[in-house]
Design an enzyme around this catalytic site. Structure first.
Site, PDB file in Angstrom:
ATOM      1  CG  ASP A 101      -0.459   0.049   2.501  1.00 45.64           C
ATOM      2  OD1 ASP A 101       0.311   0.989   2.764  1.00 45.64           O
ATOM      3  OD2 ASP A 101      -0.772  -0.833   3.333  1.00 45.64           O
TER       4      ASP A 101
HETATM    5  N1  URA Z   1       0.048  -5.420   4.773  1.00 49.96           N
HETATM    6  C1  URA Z   1      -0.361  -4.138   4.766  1.00 49.96           C
HETATM    7  O1  URA Z   1      -1.109  -3.720   5.639  1.00 49.96           O
HETATM    8  N2  URA Z   1       0.070  -3.338   3.782  1.00 49.96           N
HETATM    9  C2  URA Z   1       0.922  -3.753   2.825  1.00 49.96           C
HETATM   10  O2  URA Z   1       1.307  -2.982   1.954  1.00 49.96           O
HETATM   11  C3  URA Z   1       1.346  -5.099   2.854  1.00 49.96           C
HETATM   12  C4  URA Z   1       0.886  -5.915   3.841  1.00 49.96           C
END
Ligand code: URA
Length: 228
Positions: A101
């Site tokens: 993310d």
């Molecule tokens: N878990 C998350 O919360 N975000 C990520 O980008 C990857 C794993």
């Protein structure tokens, strides 16, 4: 794709014309004459007709240290994308083998090889992904036990694979998970009212970011490409 379809679309020929053309032995696949219209052509096969290259692609495998703020997408109207960080003429051919993310940093793999990205991302492959996690409050033992046991994710209708937790301090740990549900790590902690304040992916399978600086990338070695 079938060879006759490739000939038809790249040389603008009809079905009969393509069949006759193939019979003249002017088409080579990976350097060998091919006359069969139903021959299956893979994405990376080199196809030449009358010495003209109709298809030639090089498999590409890249690891990138995604900085915070960059999006795991090929295009985005608002934010810089991981593709924009790859300063190569072939960057546009790449797709992501798993996303992070926007507020997570760390290892992202990009490739134009669909089989490779599937081997890294299909849930049944259970490829380990290791994250450094910092939280806004202490992680209680019951949260660690739940992570290690596996947690139900109602939205997806699945229970996560047992995770590996290496507690580094009351508010930080190294966490290894074996799938990649949307915002999985943040959701796991939030289940216990804990907010993740920093998240960084160190490794995916046998691929390790090590000291690659934020925003930098490199192509994978031959050995790294073997075992996802
Ligand atoms: N878990 C998350 O919360 N975000 C990520 O980008 C990857 C794993």
């Amino acid at each position: 794709m079938r060879l006759d379809r490739l000939i038809q679309s790249s040389l603008r020929m009809g079905t009969r014309e393509a069949r006759h053309f193939l019979a003249t032995r002017k088409v080579k696949v990976n350097g060998i004459v091919e006359t069969m219209g139903n021959a299956q052509i893979g994405y990376f096969d080199r196809v030449e007709a009358r010495g003209e290259v109709l298809q030639a692609r090089t498999p590409r495998y890249v690891m990138l240290h995604k900085p915070i703020g960059v999006v795991s997408a090929t295009t985005d109207l608002l934010h810089q994308t991981v593709i924009e960080l790859i300063r190569e003429p072939w960057a546009g051919e790449l797709h992501l083998a798993g996303r992070l993310d926007r507020f997570t940093s760390g290892l992202v793999v990009l490739t134009n090889d669909g089989a490779f990205s599937k081997a890294l991302t299909l849930p049944e492959k259970k490829v380990p992904k290791t994250y450094l996690v910092s939280t806004d409050s202490d992680t209680p033992p019951e949260a660690v036990s739940a992570f290690e046991k596996g947690m139900p994710f109602a939205k997806e209708g699945v229970t996560t694979e047992p995770a590996i937790v290496d507690q580094l301090s009351p508010r930080s740990c190294r966490l290894t998970i074996f799938e990649g549900k949307h915002h999985q790590v943040k959701r796991m902690f939030l289940r216990f009212g804990i907010r993740v304040v920093a998240l960084h992916r160190e490794s995916v399978g046998n691929l390790h970011l090590n000291d690659l600086a934020a925003g930098m990338y490199r192509e994978l070695t031959a050995e790294e490409r073997l075992v996802p």
